[in-house]
Design a protein around this motif. Structure first.
Motif, short mmCIF file in Angstrom:
data_model
loop_
_atom_site.label_atom_id
_atom_site.label_comp_id
_atom_site.label_asym_id
_atom_site.label_seq_id
_atom_site.Cartn_x
_atom_site.Cartn_y
_atom_site.Cartn_z
N VAL A 93 2.35 10.60 -6.46
CA VAL A 93 3.05 9.96 -7.56
C VAL A 93 3.74 8.69 -7.09
CG1 VAL A 93 5.01 10.21 -9.14
CG2 VAL A 93 3.37 12.06 -8.90
N TYR A 94 4.22 8.69 -5.84
CA TYR A 94 5.01 7.56 -5.36
C TYR A 94 4.19 6.52 -4.59
CZ TYR A 94 8.93 10.47 -6.70
OH TYR A 94 9.82 11.24 -7.42
N GLY A 95 2.89 6.70 -4.40
CA GLY A 95 2.15 5.69 -3.69
C GLY A 95 0.72 6.07 -3.37
N GLU A 96 0.06 5.17 -2.63
CA GLU A 96 -1.34 5.32 -2.25
C GLU A 96 -1.45 5.59 -0.75
OE1 GLU A 96 -3.48 5.22 -4.68
OE2 GLU A 96 -2.11 4.45 -6.21
N ASP A 133 -7.20 7.06 14.46
CA ASP A 133 -7.15 6.61 13.07
C ASP A 133 -5.72 6.63 12.55
OD1 ASP A 133 -9.84 6.23 12.97
OD2 ASP A 133 -10.29 8.15 12.05
N ILE A 134 -5.39 5.59 11.79
CA ILE A 134 -4.04 5.43 11.24
C ILE A 134 -4.07 5.72 9.74
CG2 ILE A 134 -2.21 3.77 10.76
CD1 ILE A 134 -2.97 2.34 13.33
N VAL A 135 -3.10 6.50 9.33
CA VAL A 135 -2.90 6.75 7.90
C VAL A 135 -1.82 5.79 7.42
CG1 VAL A 135 -2.10 8.38 6.18
CG2 VAL A 135 -3.61 9.14 8.02
N MET A 136 -2.12 5.08 6.35
CA MET A 136 -1.23 4.04 5.82
C MET A 136 -0.73 4.50 4.45
SD MET A 136 -2.47 0.19 4.98
CE MET A 136 -1.56 -0.93 3.94
N LYS A 137 0.55 4.82 4.37
CA LYS A 137 1.15 5.30 3.13
C LYS A 137 1.95 4.16 2.51
CE LYS A 137 3.74 9.31 1.43
NZ LYS A 137 4.48 10.53 1.85
N VAL A 138 1.54 3.69 1.33
CA VAL A 138 2.13 2.51 0.69
C VAL A 138 2.98 2.96 -0.49
CG1 VAL A 138 1.68 0.27 -0.36
CG2 VAL A 138 0.08 1.20 1.34
N LEU A 139 4.31 2.68 -0.41
CA LEU A 139 5.25 3.12 -1.44
C LEU A 139 5.95 1.92 -2.06
CD1 LEU A 139 6.96 5.92 0.69
CD2 LEU A 139 5.07 6.21 -0.92
N PHE A 156 7.29 -3.19 -0.87
CA PHE A 156 6.66 -1.93 -0.48
C PHE A 156 7.17 -1.49 0.88
CE2 PHE A 156 3.60 -4.26 -3.08
CZ PHE A 156 3.10 -3.31 -3.95
N ILE A 157 7.33 -0.20 1.03
CA ILE A 157 7.50 0.40 2.35
C ILE A 157 6.15 0.95 2.77
CG2 ILE A 157 8.40 2.44 3.57
CD1 ILE A 157 10.37 0.24 3.59
N VAL A 158 5.70 0.56 3.95
CA VAL A 158 4.43 1.04 4.48
C VAL A 158 4.71 1.91 5.71
CG1 VAL A 158 2.17 0.45 5.40
CG2 VAL A 158 3.22 -1.00 3.63
N LEU A 159 4.33 3.17 5.64
CA LEU A 159 4.47 4.10 6.77
C LEU A 159 3.12 4.21 7.46
CD1 LEU A 159 6.49 6.95 5.01
CD2 LEU A 159 7.39 5.14 6.46
#
Length: 576
Positions: A272-275, A288-294, A381-384
């Motif tokens: 709900v809060y991002g891709e 591999d990096i997981v990129m969480k975009v909020l 955006f905050i990107v984790l």
């Protein structure tokens, strides 16, 4: 003419007036005795069951997953007397025709006003959809008494098809808020016209600065445990976020995550809060990096939710980083919390290559999120950047119950380390937040209170993710999510997961700042249940599988007697 009758003849005539059945039988109208009904309206009991078929009803009764047999309700014969709630599995009269006369009933006309004109029009009739909140799946922990009670309550609900006051939201297991949004989008078009305005729904709403209506989100709170020397000092949360990102200002989104820096990128999920995207970093030895975009701080609604603020996102960043650091802690250590590589604050429109990846995902899997092309040049955006840790438990196929049993032990130790290090409670440990990846390591190592412990890996490694609802104490400050106002979370049903939220609320007495590791045990009970009858297994007929399945079932019986994950470790590892 003398009309006087003898006493016997007069009595016989009077009896015939009182009871005409002998005359009717003589005329071949009644062939057998008719049993007296216990219902005031005897036609309910004695009417033909074939008078009106189900397909001839223009108002379809709601589906239920329970049957009388499943509820353990004893059947009392084929006839129906008083429509007792103990006898019926659903509302008896939930159609537009009277079951007695076949006549149209007032107030139960179909939305398209189709009239029932004969059998030639049966194929053209469309049942009117209903919006009905009912319990779909009962948790494995509920007793037969509570099952019957839930059934009784549903039977006592009003007969009208649309119920604006609901007792529950039947949601899919996993990401409950995403399931809630999905439910709203699926069902809002089924609401009868004129009942709700286009901007209304069943959920608590909030008004944004633009006057738009959105679902209320829970409030992240950071509360000092000890009184600080400058109580009136205001915290600049943007500055704090930039500090944790090791930045002085936001980077440009398209530059920080340019297509040339990403190898084999793809979108792997959404919330709900991002891709969520995955890629390999160019000129890097990292996996591999997981990129969480909020998206944050914007006024536009995203997936029908208000965007989080700097104040709300800061605790999640702190929790992620502090738990990630536990892999190198000298006293309490685990690699079971997701490894966070970097946190970045960026600004601007979505890069074109990420938009293309989003559209590819949408074409293949039909995204439920808003298209990210909606964002403007001013969007933050905050990107984790996180380490890729495999697939979630709901999608993973275990070899056998031995493998799942030792995965449960990993989860117990991960939570126990979090408890000892930070008074950590996850508070949302459904199977979508447990990632599983294959490993060549024979043992998974932990350190708890300075003592070295290890668990056989059986070929897999567990990682716990998503600390949105988590509670943690860092540097004399308690970070938690106040769920006391999030009513939808506590009326949701459909999986044992939703019972756990209510169990947590009872344990904490709705004071979400309280530290009670019992909530971790409640989630372990949920995970244990999923490993018994929820997850997929490859080999189910082996002796090894059956042996460890019995161990899981035995542990299920006692798990809720423990007060914390640390107590579970003491039981399993003779730890003092």
């Amino acid at each position: 003419m003398d009309t006087t009758l003898p006493d016997d003849a007069w009595k016989d005539s009077f009896d015939r007036l009182l009871d005409p059945r002998p005359q009717l039988r003589e005329r071949n109208i009644i062939k057998k005795n008719v049993r007296a009904s216990f219902n005031i309206d005897s036609s309910v009991e004695n009417s033909s069951p074939n008078l009106l078929s189900f397909t001839e009803c223009s108002w379809q009764k709601p589906k239920t997953t329970d049957t009388a047999d499943e509820l353990g309700i004893k059947k009392r014969g084929n006839s129906i007397s008083t429509p007792s709630e103990k006898r019926l599995s659903s509302n008896l009269f939930h159609c537009a025709l009277s079951p007695i006369t076949g006549m149209k009933l007032d107030g139960l006309q179909s939305a398209d006003n189709h009239q029932l004109k004969g059998t030639e029009n049966k194929q053209q009739r469309r049942p009117v959809k209903q919006v009905v909140f009912e319990v779909n799946t009962l948790s494995p922990e509920k007793s037969s008494d509570s099952i019957v009670e839930n059934k009784r309550l549903r039977l006592m609900q009003p007969k009208n098809a649309f119920r604006q006051s609901r007792s529950s939201l039947v949601l899919q297991p996993g990401k409950w808020r995403k399931s809630l949004i999905s439910w709203r989008r699926t069902n809002i078009n089924e609401v009868p016209s004129g009942v709700l305005s286009p901007k209304q729904s069943f959920l608590p709403r909030a008004v944004t600065s633009e006057g738009l209506v959105a679902c209320r989100i829970t409030q992240r709170i950071s509360a000092p445990i000890r009184e600080i020397s400058e109580p009136d000092k205001k915290i600049n949360y943007e500055t704090e976020v930039l500090k944790y990102c090791a930045q002085s200002k936001p980077y440009k989104f398209g530059t920080a995550y340019a297509s040339g820096k990403m190898i084999d990128p793809c979108k792997i999920g959404e919330g709900v809060y991002g891709e969520v995207f995955k890629y390999a970093q160019k000129n890097s030895t990292k996996t591999d990096i997981v990129m969480k975009v909020l998206p944050i701080e914007g006024t536009a609604l995203v997936n029908e939710e208000i965007q989080k603020t700097f104040e709300q996102i800061l605790p999640e960043i702190i929790i992620s980083q502090e738990l990630s650091k536990l892999r190198t802690n000298q006293t309490n250590s685990t690699s079971g919390f997701v490894d966070i590589y970097n946190v970045c604050l960026v600004k601007g429109k979505y890069p074109k290559h990420l938009l293309s990846l989003w559209e590819e995902y949408d074409e293949e899997k039909e995204s439920e999120n808003d298209h990210p092309k909606m964002f403007t040049d001013d969007q933050l955006f905050i990107v984790l950047e996180l380490k890729f840790a495999g697939q979630d438990m709901s999608a993973f196929t275990f070899l056998n119950a031995e493998q799942s049993y030792f995965s449960l032990q990993q989860i117990i130790l991960i939570l126990a380390v979090g408890e000892e290090a930070f008074q950590f409670e996850h508070r949302d440990l459904h199977w979508g937040n447990i990632l599983i990846e294959k490993t060549d390591k024979k043992q998974i190592d932990f350190k708890l209170c300075g003592r070295d412990l290890s668990v056989a890996s059986k070929g897999i490694k567990i990682t716990i993710i998503d600390y949105t609802l988590s509670r943690i104490t860092v540097a004399d400050c308690c970070h938690y999510n106040d769920l006391s106002q999030d009513d939808d979370l506590f009326v949701a049903t459909g999986d044992y997961q939703y019972d756990i939220y209510r169990m947590m609320r009872d344990e904490l007495k709705n004071n979400w700042s309280t530290y009670s590791p019992k909530t971790n045990v409640q989630w372990l009970s949920y995970v244990n249940s999923k490993l018994i009858d929820g997850v997929n297994y490859k080999n189910v007929n082996t002796k090894l599988h059956k042996t460890y399945m019995q161990k899981l079932k035995a542990f299920k019986k006692i798990i809720l007697t423990f007060g914390s994950a640390v107590d579970c470790v003491r039981h399993l590892h003779s730890f003092k």
